[in-house]
Design a protein around this motif. Structure first.
Motif, mmCIF file in Angstrom:
data_model
loop_
_atom_site.group_PDB
_atom_site.id
_atom_site.type_symbol
_atom_site.label_atom_id
_atom_site.label_comp_id
_atom_site.label_asym_id
_atom_site.label_seq_id
_atom_site.Cartn_x
_atom_site.Cartn_y
_atom_site.Cartn_z
ATOM 1 N N SER B 3 0.823 -1.194 0.000
ATOM 2 C CA SER B 3 0.000 0.000 0.000
ATOM 3 C C SER B 3 0.867 1.257 0.000
ATOM 4 N N THR B 7 2.460 3.875 6.375
ATOM 5 C CA THR B 7 2.110 3.002 7.504
ATOM 6 C C THR B 7 2.639 3.559 8.821
ATOM 7 N N LYS B 8 3.492 4.567 8.735
ATOM 8 C CA LYS B 8 4.008 5.191 9.957
ATOM 9 C C LYS B 8 2.903 6.032 10.595
ATOM 10 N N ALA B 10 0.231 5.110 12.210
ATOM 11 C CA ALA B 10 -1.099 4.599 11.841
ATOM 12 C C ALA B 10 -2.066 4.732 13.011
ATOM 13 N N GLU B 13 -4.964 -0.045 11.927
ATOM 14 C CA GLU B 13 -4.187 -0.928 11.072
ATOM 15 C C GLU B 13 -4.870 -2.288 10.986
ATOM 16 N N LYS B 15 -4.576 -6.112 9.359
ATOM 17 C CA LYS B 15 -3.616 -7.018 8.707
ATOM 18 C C LYS B 15 -4.265 -8.368 8.482
ATOM 19 N N SER B 31 -5.787 -6.090 4.133
ATOM 20 C CA SER B 31 -4.843 -5.271 4.906
ATOM 21 C C SER B 31 -5.012 -3.816 4.507
ATOM 22 N N THR B 33 -4.166 0.468 6.097
ATOM 23 C CA THR B 33 -3.688 1.365 7.155
ATOM 24 C C THR B 33 -4.388 2.712 7.008
ATOM 25 N N PRO B 35 -3.784 6.460 8.285
ATOM 26 C CA PRO B 35 -2.862 7.322 9.032
ATOM 27 C C PRO B 35 -3.614 8.289 9.955
ATOM 28 N N LYS B 69 -5.731 -3.201 14.750
ATOM 29 C CA LYS B 69 -5.146 -2.409 15.834
ATOM 30 C C LYS B 69 -5.642 -0.969 15.767
#
Lengths: 257, 263
Positions: B3, B7-8, B10, B13, B15, B31, B33, B35, B69
């Motif tokens: 993607s 992903t930082k 997030a 999230e 998966k 999956s 994410t 942000p 998450k």
């Protein structure tokens, strides 16, 4: 299709449904035992399930008491034992007909209303909305209805008992020429506290059955208006059958000795 | 696919989330994410798994496999009370608003404050009236019941309810479906402003491309329970993905085939 496969399918479906209902009931009971309880909602439901069912229960009890007096009179007349009319009316109403008829009437009225309301809330995502608003749907929707039904059914039945006996009294004194004083004295002399309390305990169990079946069917309805209609029908039919079955079991337990 | 959504940092999230109903697989190792502080729009056709994905994130449906998450904390199998705590971070606008018929409008808006946060009814009502004002509804509307409102007004009330608790995350389920183009644009503007004011993270699912272009920072496309493309809003027209191209241009011909009976 293989007949054995059909039978197997029916048995598996029935077992699955029983399991789901048991889990639902267990979850509801555990939520009743854990605070907080929404007392405002319990009060609202007591009004809806109990107070607004009063007219139908009162009318049913009155006419049942009256017709019971007539039938007992015509039956006992053949053996010159008309004096048992007051006693049998009182026992019949308090032990059996009062709680069972009130249970069936409230099942028709309240179980249907609960299933329709919760079913509509399910198919319009209102129950999902409750979850997203950090509110447990069991605590908010199911628990108040069960607590209200368990409390109000005995109250309704008590009022119904009085009105039913009064119905018998009216018919006995106005149509069958019983002396009113003798009728009341016979009723009071033969009626015992256990006769009344057994009926009230039964009605409390009936209230539990009505609320659980209404909530369960509503909670699990799907498929739009058709699904809500099916849930409503199932709630009334299944709770009525369970009331009659539970009544037999409880009568066996209470009066076998 | 990898993607391009960062992903930082997030907020949410997902998966390899997998969900099936009977034999039908609805989410297939999905999956994704989201942000923090950004608005992600997931586009996709009817029955592609958008709503199920959303309900899995909220815990209304439990996936068979995979991880979800929120703020780095696993929420997939949280027990009831812990889930209620996590859900205080969320607000949601439902497709048909899902307002409670039995309550007046103000109590619908204040519901999360009264029941979820134990706020006094009077204080909650003041906030509800303020939130109704933010979505362009007069205080008098607060005393009406949902059945007395038009579809557009119900959507606005639903939006006011979604933002009433100042949530960190807001979900929008088909926010413009069933509305005329002007009302749809009004709702889009309200969504953009509300998310900006709150600094919230937003996830919307829609098949309305005009809405997606207006409210998204990032767009992802879901097809048969999988994310098949993700990128920024500006990249969607040059995605190079034939599924995305067919969807955003609304063409009947292409790799996405609808199950219709042909004579």
């Amino acid at each position: 299709m293989n007949p054995l496969a059909i039978i197997g399918n029916v048995v598996l479906t029935a077992l699955g449904e029983t399991g789901r209902l048991s889990l639902f009931t267990w979850t509801a009971v555990t939520h009743i035992l854990r605070p907080p309880l929404y007392w405002r909602l319990i009060g609202q439901q007591m009004m809806r399930i109990g107070y607004f069912s009063l007219p139908v229960v009162a009318l049913t009890s009155f006419f049942t008491g009256g017709v019971l007096a007539l039938q007992i009179y015509y039956g006992s007349d053949q053996f010159n034992s008309e004096s048992i009319v007051a006693t049998i009316v009182a026992l019949g109403i308090t032990r059996e007909l009062g709680p069972v008829l009130a249970g069936l009437m409230v099942a028709g009225r309240a179980a249907a209303a609960i299933a329709a309301e919760l079913g509509t809330m399910r198919v319009t995502e209102q129950i999902d909305a409750l979850t997203t608003l950090s509110t447990n749907p069991f605590k908010y929707l199911v628990v108040p209805r069960i607590v209200a039904a368990v409390i109000t059914l005995p109250a309704l039945v008590f009022v119904g008992d009085v009105i039913g006996i009064f119905g018998g009294f009216v018919v006995g004194t106005q149509s069958l020429d019983f002396n009113s004083g003798v009728y009341i004295k016979t009723t009071v002399d033969f009626l015992e506290l256990d006769d009344v309390t057994s009926g009230l305990i039964k009605s409390s169990i009936f209230g539990f059955i009505i609320a659980v079946m209404g909530c369960y069917q509503g909670f699990h309805s799907k498929g739009g208006a058709l699904g809500v209609g099916r849930a409503t029908t199932n709630a009334v039919v299944i709770s009525s059958i369970l009331i009659l079955a539970a009544n037999y079991v409880m009568t066996s337990l209470f009066f076998s000795s | 696919m990898s993607s391009p959504i960062p992903t930082k940092d997030a907020k949410i999230e997902l998966k390899n989330v997998h969900k099936r109903f009977g034999k039908k697989i609805v989410l297939h190792d999905l999956s994704l994410t989201i942000p923090k502080g950004k608005s992600l729009v997931v586009i996709g056709g009817s029955g592609s798994g958008k709503s199920v994905m959303l309900k899995c994130m909220l815990g209304i449906i439990r996936p068979e496999k995979g991880s979800i998450k929120v703020d780095g904390k696993e929420v997939t199998r949280l027990p009831g009370s812990d889930r209620e705590k996590v859900l205080t971070k969320f607000g949601m606008l439902f497709q048909n608003a899902a307002l409670f018929d039995s309550l007046p409008v103000w109590e619908n808006v204040a519901f999360g404050l009264i029941q979820g946060r134990n706020m006094r009814r009077k204080d909650a009502k003041d906030i509800a009236i303020e939130k109704l004002g933010q979505v362009g509804l007069a205080p008098e509307v607060g005393d009406l019941h949902p059945a007395e409102l038009s579809g557009g007004m119900q959507k606005r009330v639903g939006l006011a309810r979604a933002i009433a608790t100042d949530p960190e995350i807001i979900f929008f389920d088909e926010p413009t479906t069933g509305l005329d183009p002007i009302m749809a644009d009004v709702i889009n503007d309200l969504i953009v402003n509300s998310v900006k004011e709150l600094g919230a993270t937003a996830l919307s699912i829609t098949h309305d491309m005009a809405s997606a272009r207006k409210i998204a920072d990032y767009i992802a496309m879901i097809y048969k329970g999988e994310i098949i493309w993700a990128g920024t809003r500006d990249e969607v027209d040059q995605s190079g993905n034939e599924y995305v191209d067919q969807f955003i241009h609304g063409r009947a011909d292409g790799p996405i085939q609808m199950d219709v009976l042909k004579p």
